[in-house]
Design a protein around this motif. Structure first.
Motif, PDB file in Angstrom:
ATOM      1  N   ARG A  16       0.832  -1.189   0.000  1.00 50.39           N
ATOM      2  CA  ARG A  16       0.000   0.000   0.000  1.00 50.39           C
ATOM      3  C   ARG A  16       0.874   1.250   0.000  1.00 50.39           C
ATOM      4  O   ARG A  16       1.720   1.426   0.866  1.00 50.39           O
ATOM      5  CB  ARG A  16      -0.881  -0.015   1.240  1.00 50.39           C
ATOM      6  N   PRO A  17       0.661   2.128  -0.963  1.00 54.44           N
ATOM      7  CA  PRO A  17       1.445   3.376  -0.981  1.00 54.44           C
ATOM      8  C   PRO A  17       1.154   4.227   0.251  1.00 54.44           C
ATOM      9  O   PRO A  17       0.057   4.187   0.814  1.00 54.44           O
ATOM     10  CB  PRO A  17       0.955   4.088  -2.244  1.00 54.44           C
ATOM     11  N   GLU A  18       2.147   5.001   0.637  1.00 52.42           N
ATOM     12  CA  GLU A  18       1.977   5.901   1.767  1.00 52.42           C
ATOM     13  C   GLU A  18       0.827   6.868   1.487  1.00 52.42           C
ATOM     14  O   GLU A  18       0.687   7.380   0.379  1.00 52.42           O
ATOM     15  CB  GLU A  18       3.269   6.700   1.980  1.00 52.42           C
ATOM     16  N   GLY A  19      -0.005   7.077   2.491  1.00 51.05           N
ATOM     17  CA  GLY A  19      -1.118   8.002   2.352  1.00 51.05           C
ATOM     18  C   GLY A  19      -2.394   7.366   1.829  1.00 51.05           C
ATOM     19  O   GLY A  19      -3.415   8.034   1.706  1.00 51.05           O
ATOM     20  N   LEU A  20      -2.349   6.076   1.524  1.00 48.36           N
ATOM     21  CA  LEU A  20      -3.548   5.385   1.051  1.00 48.36           C
ATOM     22  C   LEU A  20      -4.167   4.665   2.236  1.00 48.36           C
ATOM     23  O   LEU A  20      -3.666   3.656   2.702  1.00 48.36           O
ATOM     24  CB  LEU A  20      -3.206   4.409  -0.078  1.00 48.36           C
ATOM     25  N   ASP A  21      -5.247   5.249   2.747  1.00 48.71           N
ATOM     26  CA  ASP A  21      -5.943   4.698   3.898  1.00 48.71           C
ATOM     27  C   ASP A  21      -7.441   4.940   3.719  1.00 48.71           C
ATOM     28  O   ASP A  21      -7.874   5.428   2.668  1.00 48.71           O
ATOM     29  CB  ASP A  21      -5.415   5.327   5.196  1.00 48.71           C
ATOM     30  N   GLU A  22      -8.223   4.583   4.723  1.00 53.13           N
ATOM     31  CA  GLU A  22      -9.686   4.722   4.615  1.00 53.13           C
ATOM     32  C   GLU A  22     -10.106   6.171   4.391  1.00 53.13           C
ATOM     33  O   GLU A  22     -11.033   6.440   3.626  1.00 53.13           O
ATOM     34  CB  GLU A  22     -10.383   4.155   5.856  1.00 53.13           C
ATOM     35  N   ALA A  23      -9.422   7.109   5.026  1.00 55.05           N
ATOM     36  CA  ALA A  23      -9.761   8.527   4.827  1.00 55.05           C
ATOM     37  C   ALA A  23      -9.507   8.940   3.383  1.00 55.05           C
ATOM     38  O   ALA A  23     -10.296   9.686   2.788  1.00 55.05           O
ATOM     39  CB  ALA A  23      -8.962   9.398   5.789  1.00 55.05           C
ATOM     40  N   ALA A  24      -8.433   8.439   2.801  1.00 51.55           N
ATOM     41  CA  ALA A  24      -8.117   8.757   1.406  1.00 51.55           C
ATOM     42  C   ALA A  24      -9.158   8.141   0.467  1.00 51.55           C
ATOM     43  O   ALA A  24      -9.576   8.782  -0.506  1.00 51.55           O
ATOM     44  CB  ALA A  24      -6.717   8.257   1.053  1.00 51.55           C
ATOM     45  N   ASP A 114       1.835   8.161  -5.490  1.00 52.48           N
ATOM     46  CA  ASP A 114       1.892   6.698  -5.651  1.00 52.48           C
ATOM     47  C   ASP A 114       0.518   6.067  -5.459  1.00 52.48           C
ATOM     48  O   ASP A 114       0.142   5.137  -6.175  1.00 52.48           O
ATOM     49  CB  ASP A 114       2.889   6.072  -4.682  1.00 52.48           C
ATOM     50  N   ALA A 115      -0.236   6.562  -4.496  1.00 56.40           N
ATOM     51  CA  ALA A 115      -1.580   6.051  -4.254  1.00 56.40           C
ATOM     52  C   ALA A 115      -2.490   6.358  -5.437  1.00 56.40           C
ATOM     53  O   ALA A 115      -3.300   5.524  -5.840  1.00 56.40           O
ATOM     54  CB  ALA A 115      -2.148   6.648  -2.969  1.00 56.40           C
ATOM     55  N   ALA A 116      -2.346   7.556  -6.005  1.00 52.05           N
ATOM     56  CA  ALA A 116      -3.157   7.931  -7.164  1.00 52.05           C
ATOM     57  C   ALA A 116      -2.864   7.011  -8.338  1.00 52.05           C
ATOM     58  O   ALA A 116      -3.784   6.545  -9.014  1.00 52.05           O
ATOM     59  CB  ALA A 116      -2.882   9.385  -7.551  1.00 52.05           C
ATOM     60  N   GLN A 117      -1.590   6.727  -8.575  1.00 53.96           N
ATOM     61  CA  GLN A 117      -1.241   5.837  -9.687  1.00 53.96           C
ATOM     62  C   GLN A 117      -1.803   4.435  -9.481  1.00 53.96           C
ATOM     63  O   GLN A 117      -2.270   3.800 -10.427  1.00 53.96           O
ATOM     64  CB  GLN A 117       0.278   5.801  -9.878  1.00 53.96           C
ATOM     65  N   GLN A 118      -1.780   3.958  -8.247  1.00 61.11           N
ATOM     66  CA  GLN A 118      -2.343   2.635  -7.961  1.00 61.11           C
ATOM     67  C   GLN A 118      -3.848   2.640  -8.202  1.00 61.11           C
ATOM     68  O   GLN A 118      -4.395   1.723  -8.815  1.00 61.11           O
ATOM     69  CB  GLN A 118      -2.041   2.221  -6.527  1.00 61.11           C
TER      70      GLN A 118
END
Length: 149
Positions: A16-24, A114-118
């Motif tokens: 999981r990329p940094e910053g990718l969590d339930e809030a995101a 990174d989270a956006a790309q995923q």
């Protein structure tokens, strides 16, 4: 053999990329669907199928879906393809292309890079597989459907 001779276990590798969590996930879903509702092509499709007072339920389901996809939470219980099959001509190439055209910049805006790309990669794979399945069910020549991205 001493304690210093025993190799350490491999470090946990969280994909999981940094910053990718339930809030995101919540930010992504709510921002994206606010834009969908206002979109000239997609807004009427969603508005014709989701009553104004049913949007909170739909958004919660989409948060569960994306949480399951991106965070492997297992929260989503359902089958996403049948509702898309039921859309008929409202689930064609123009609609999927527009959905992605809204999703990509939203993900890039509200998620860390990174989270956006995923998230975008998952969205593109899903749109492609849904489009293939819908085309197959319609009897279309799905060999001409090109992957997104």
């Amino acid at each position: 053999m001493t304690a210093t001779d025993i190799p350490s276990p491999p470090a946990s590798q969280d994909p999981r990329p940094e910053g990718l969590d339930e809030a995101a996930v919540h930010r992504l879903v709510h921002t994206f669907y606010a834009r969908v509702q206002k979109d000239a092509l997609l807004g009427p499709i969603f508005g014709g199928r989701i009553a104004e007072d049913a949007w909170p339920v739909h958004l919660a389901k989409m948060c569960d879906f994306w949480s399951s996809v991106l965070l492997k939470s297992g929260r989503y219980e359902g089958r996403p393809l049948p509702p898309h099959l039921a859309l008929g001509s409202d689930a064609g190439e123009p609609q999927f292309a527009r959905w992605l055209a809204l999703f990509r910049p939203t993900a890039l805006e509200v998620l860390p890079p990174d989270a956006a790309q995923q998230a975008i990669a998952h969205a593109e794979r899903m749109a492609y597989s849904f489009r293939l399945a819908i085309g197959f069910h319609k009897g279309e020549d799905t060999t001409r459907i090109i992957p997104y991205g």
